[in-house]
Design a protein around this motif. Structure first.
Motif, PDB file in Angstrom:
ATOM      1  N   LYS A 115      11.996  60.594  31.937  1.00  0.00           N
ATOM      2  CA  LYS A 115      13.413  60.575  32.299  1.00  0.00           C
ATOM      3  C   LYS A 115      13.763  61.758  33.198  1.00  0.00           C
ATOM      4  O   LYS A 115      14.502  61.631  34.168  1.00  0.00           O
ATOM      5  CB  LYS A 115      14.252  60.621  31.010  1.00  0.00           C
ATOM      6  CG  LYS A 115      15.555  59.860  31.082  1.00  0.00           C
ATOM      7  CD  LYS A 115      16.314  59.950  29.774  1.00  0.00           C
ATOM      8  CE  LYS A 115      15.842  58.950  28.752  1.00  0.00           C
ATOM      9  NZ  LYS A 115      16.634  58.994  27.521  1.00  0.00           N
ATOM     10  N   CYS A 131      14.716  61.725  37.468  1.00  0.00           N
ATOM     11  CA  CYS A 131      15.858  62.324  38.177  1.00  0.00           C
ATOM     12  C   CYS A 131      15.414  63.153  39.370  1.00  0.00           C
ATOM     13  O   CYS A 131      16.148  63.302  40.336  1.00  0.00           O
ATOM     14  CB  CYS A 131      16.672  63.198  37.226  1.00  0.00           C
ATOM     15  SG  CYS A 131      17.518  62.210  35.993  1.00  0.00           S
ATOM     16  N   ARG A 167      25.919  53.410  32.044  1.00  0.00           N
ATOM     17  CA  ARG A 167      24.488  53.345  31.721  1.00  0.00           C
ATOM     18  C   ARG A 167      23.847  52.068  32.261  1.00  0.00           C
ATOM     19  O   ARG A 167      22.686  52.087  32.663  1.00  0.00           O
ATOM     20  CB  ARG A 167      24.277  53.477  30.204  1.00  0.00           C
ATOM     21  CG  ARG A 167      24.575  54.879  29.697  1.00  0.00           C
ATOM     22  CD  ARG A 167      24.258  55.039  28.240  1.00  0.00           C
ATOM     23  NE  ARG A 167      22.857  54.762  27.948  1.00  0.00           N
ATOM     24  CZ  ARG A 167      22.332  54.783  26.728  1.00  0.00           C
ATOM     25  NH1 ARG A 167      23.101  55.085  25.691  1.00  0.00           N
ATOM     26  NH2 ARG A 167      21.056  54.530  26.541  1.00  0.00           N
ATOM     27  N   PHE A 171      23.934  59.575  34.651  1.00  0.00           N
ATOM     28  CA  PHE A 171      22.528  59.802  34.314  1.00  0.00           C
ATOM     29  C   PHE A 171      22.074  58.822  33.234  1.00  0.00           C
ATOM     30  O   PHE A 171      22.891  58.356  32.427  1.00  0.00           O
ATOM     31  CB  PHE A 171      22.352  61.238  33.791  1.00  0.00           C
ATOM     32  CG  PHE A 171      21.847  62.206  34.828  1.00  0.00           C
ATOM     33  CD1 PHE A 171      22.015  61.982  36.180  1.00  0.00           C
ATOM     34  CD2 PHE A 171      21.189  63.373  34.426  1.00  0.00           C
ATOM     35  CE1 PHE A 171      21.547  62.891  37.124  1.00  0.00           C
ATOM     36  CE2 PHE A 171      20.721  64.284  35.362  1.00  0.00           C
ATOM     37  CZ  PHE A 171      20.898  64.045  36.710  1.00  0.00           C
ATOM     38  N   ILE A 202      23.020  58.915  29.120  1.00  0.00           N
ATOM     39  CA  ILE A 202      24.133  59.824  28.855  1.00  0.00           C
ATOM     40  C   ILE A 202      25.411  59.411  29.561  1.00  0.00           C
ATOM     41  O   ILE A 202      26.502  59.758  29.154  1.00  0.00           O
ATOM     42  CB  ILE A 202      23.711  61.266  29.247  1.00  0.00           C
ATOM     43  CG1 ILE A 202      24.457  62.297  28.421  1.00  0.00           C
ATOM     44  CG2 ILE A 202      23.851  61.530  30.721  1.00  0.00           C
ATOM     45  CD1 ILE A 202      23.802  63.651  28.413  1.00  0.00           C
ATOM     46  N   ILE A 236      27.709  62.815  33.844  1.00  0.00           N
ATOM     47  CA  ILE A 236      27.266  64.191  33.593  1.00  0.00           C
ATOM     48  C   ILE A 236      28.024  65.179  34.473  1.00  0.00           C
ATOM     49  O   ILE A 236      28.199  66.333  34.118  1.00  0.00           O
ATOM     50  CB  ILE A 236      25.731  64.334  33.761  1.00  0.00           C
ATOM     51  CG1 ILE A 236      25.236  65.660  33.147  1.00  0.00           C
ATOM     52  CG2 ILE A 236      25.283  64.190  35.208  1.00  0.00           C
ATOM     53  CD1 ILE A 236      23.754  65.730  32.919  1.00  0.00           C
ATOM     54  N   ARG A 287      26.322  68.767  28.033  1.00  0.00           N
ATOM     55  CA  ARG A 287      25.844  67.435  28.436  1.00  0.00           C
ATOM     56  C   ARG A 287      24.489  67.561  29.139  1.00  0.00           C
ATOM     57  O   ARG A 287      23.599  66.736  28.957  1.00  0.00           O
ATOM     58  CB  ARG A 287      26.849  66.768  29.385  1.00  0.00           C
ATOM     59  CG  ARG A 287      28.125  66.290  28.707  1.00  0.00           C
ATOM     60  CD  ARG A 287      28.029  64.805  28.336  1.00  0.00           C
ATOM     61  NE  ARG A 287      29.203  64.418  27.586  1.00  0.00           N
ATOM     62  CZ  ARG A 287      30.200  63.705  28.095  1.00  0.00           C
ATOM     63  NH1 ARG A 287      30.175  63.332  29.354  1.00  0.00           N
ATOM     64  NH2 ARG A 287      31.217  63.367  27.339  1.00  0.00           N
ATOM     65  N   PHE A 320      20.863  66.163  27.835  1.00  0.00           N
ATOM     66  CA  PHE A 320      19.984  65.321  28.649  1.00  0.00           C
ATOM     67  C   PHE A 320      18.564  65.884  28.706  1.00  0.00           C
ATOM     68  O   PHE A 320      17.587  65.169  28.502  1.00  0.00           O
ATOM     69  CB  PHE A 320      20.551  65.175  30.064  1.00  0.00           C
ATOM     70  CG  PHE A 320      19.679  64.349  30.970  1.00  0.00           C
ATOM     71  CD1 PHE A 320      19.607  62.975  30.818  1.00  0.00           C
ATOM     72  CD2 PHE A 320      18.905  64.946  31.950  1.00  0.00           C
ATOM     73  CE1 PHE A 320      18.783  62.205  31.623  1.00  0.00           C
ATOM     74  CE2 PHE A 320      18.082  64.191  32.768  1.00  0.00           C
ATOM     75  CZ  PHE A 320      18.020  62.816  32.601  1.00  0.00           C
TER      76      PHE A 320
END
Length: 478
Positions: free
Chosen positions: A306, A310, A355, A396, A399, A402, A452, A456
């Motif tokens: 994950k 990003c 999401r 993101f 979550i 963000i 937050r 993550f």
């Protein structure tokens, strides 16, 4: 005091057969011979080998889980499995006893709820050691990112008379005797007699003051505590949390998006580089947790994947209007699987929608722009269509939102008109409006809730587990 070497340094040491002093807390003591010692510098314990036959029995009895000890001895290459080096103890001193009958953090699996109730001791567990080392690295990386770009770190006030969000969800600050509050002739609270002479609150954002700094220093950022008095008992909300808020003169919405994407990638990369062991530990922890969930609720990616996801993807950028069309036509919406169905334009997006866009539709982080002005704050720049504002939210995986930000409304007439529409008193924000009267310019900024981000990067499920001492409704313990 004898010189101590941190356990992390010893475990990485290329040297052996050297005299060392280590200090830490006992994680386990087995066979009256092997101490697992940890000092918080790493999740990995160092093994201390005790010559129990030649050690005082009374001293051995005091080597209990949670006790603080100092060990002098020789660092040697380990013969056993599980570690490369170990310490052969020549001398052991008990610095602080720990009663095994009463010490709550025993070497077994504890629930996160139990550890929240013992937040004063939860730092001593592997999970929370990893979380707070990562939190430290992320905070340092945030400062380093902005400092490398010549931003000025501005301290905005914790106590304020302004309400940046226009929602009034703030804690009052007063020195009144609450049993004897002075009133005016009309029966209202007489704030003129209060410490600051006016009604004051704990801040909900440093943004408005940050804009004042940007109008002279060009590039500023704030990083400080922020407060929301919402009665929100969820896994994603805290009453006290930390916010990172850059404000940049001469930046438009696109510059703002670039800055936020660069910052997120920078701090995630820094955490991966500096805390690989902690991320590896939390990745495995999460995988174990995922096994307990039904198949359809399990994540497609590990924590490590994950984070890498990003870094490897350019964030997808699209307008709110485009997102609404995608969501309206989506299978979960058509089959009524969303808890909040998308009826049409103007709907405020929920976490499940955000999401879906990230995890299912685009399969990459998403930046949504140009939201309806009705669902956004008064200070956001109005677009020419008269319906939307130059806002942006970064979404993101796992979550949802963000980062939230916007190009700020720099035109005095437009800003005053919007404040009138929303009933925000202009006389109270005269100083904010002054920046539009004297040398105004295009500028933009955003807010990132630090917890937050930590949530993550650590893969934790509850925001109360990524701040040392969480504040939430009915709780201000420790």
């Amino acid at each position: 005091m004898s010189e101590r070497t941190k356990i992390k340094a010893l475990l990485q040491s290329q040297q052996t057969d050297i005299d060392v002093t280590v200090k830490g807390w006992v994680r386990a003591f087995r066979s009256n011979r092997f101490i697992a010692l940890n000092d918080g510098s790493t999740n990995n314990n160092i093994q201390v080998v005790v010559d129990f036959e030649n050690t005082d029995a009374a001293l051995l009895k005091r080597i209990t889980v949670g006790a603080a000890v100092s060990v002098t001895g020789k660092l040697i290459a380990s013969l056993g499995k599980g570690q490369t080096v170990e310490v052969i103890a020549a001398g052991i001193e008990i610095l602080g006893d720990s009663d095994p009958e009463k010490y709550p953090i025993q070497p077994k699996k504890h629930s996160l709820e139990f550890l929240r109730e013992n937040a004063h001791l939860r730092f001593r567990t592997s999970t929370f050691g990893a979380i707070f080392r990562l939190r430290n690295s992320l905070a340092f990386a945030v400062h380093q990112f902005f400092q490398e770009r010549s931003f000025v770190y501005l301290h905005t006030p914790v106590i304020t008379q302004s309400d940046a969000e226009g929602a009034g969800e703030a804690f009052h600050v007063t020195n009144f005797d609450l049993n004897n509050i002075p009133k005016t002739d009309t029966g209202e609270v007489d704030y003129k007699q209060d410490f600051f002479g006016k009604s004051t609150n704990l801040t909900v954002s440093g943004q408005l003051e940050g804009e004042l700094g940007a109008m002279a220093l060009s590039d500023i950022y704030t990083f400080g505590p922020t407060f929301r008095a919402e009665n929100s008992n969820t896994t994603r909300h805290l009453a006290e949390f930390w916010m990172i808020e850059p404000e940049v003169a001469f930046n438009d919405l696109h510059d703002n998006m670039d800055l936020a994407e660069d910052m997120l990638k920078y701090v995630i990369r820094y955490a991966l580089d500096k805390c690989p062991d902690d991320i590896e530990f939390l990745t495995q922890r999460l995988q174990e947790e995922e096994k307990q969930k039904p198949q359809n609720e399990r994540s497609d990616m590990t924590l490590l994947e994950k984070l890498q996801f990003c870094l490897d993807n350019n964030f997808e950028r699209l307008t709110y209007t485009e997102a609404i069309e995608i969501l309206k036509e989506s299978t979960p919406n058509k089959k009524k699987k969303f808890q909040y169905l998308i009826e049409g334009w103007g709907t405020d997006l929920q976490s499940e929608h955000e999401r879906y866009l990230v995890e299912k539709h685009f399969k990459k982080p998403v930046i949504l722009t140009d939201y309806p002005k009705e669902i956004k704050s008064f200070y956001m720049r109005q677009n020419d269509d008269g319906k939307t504002v130059a806002a942006m939210d970064i979404l993101f995986p796992g979550i949802g939102e963000i980062v939230g930000g916007s190009q700020r409304e720099e035109r005095l007439d437009k800003l005053e008109q919007r404040m009138d529409e929303l009933g925000i008193p202009k006389d109270e924000l005269w100083w904010y409006l002054d920046t539009r009267r004297f040398g105004t310019c295009v500028h933009a900024g955003f807010g990132l809730g630090f917890e937050r981000l930590v949530l993550f990067v650590t893969g934790m499920g509850n925001i109360r587990d990524v701040i040392p001492f969480p504040r939430f409704p009915k709780n201000a313990e420790f």
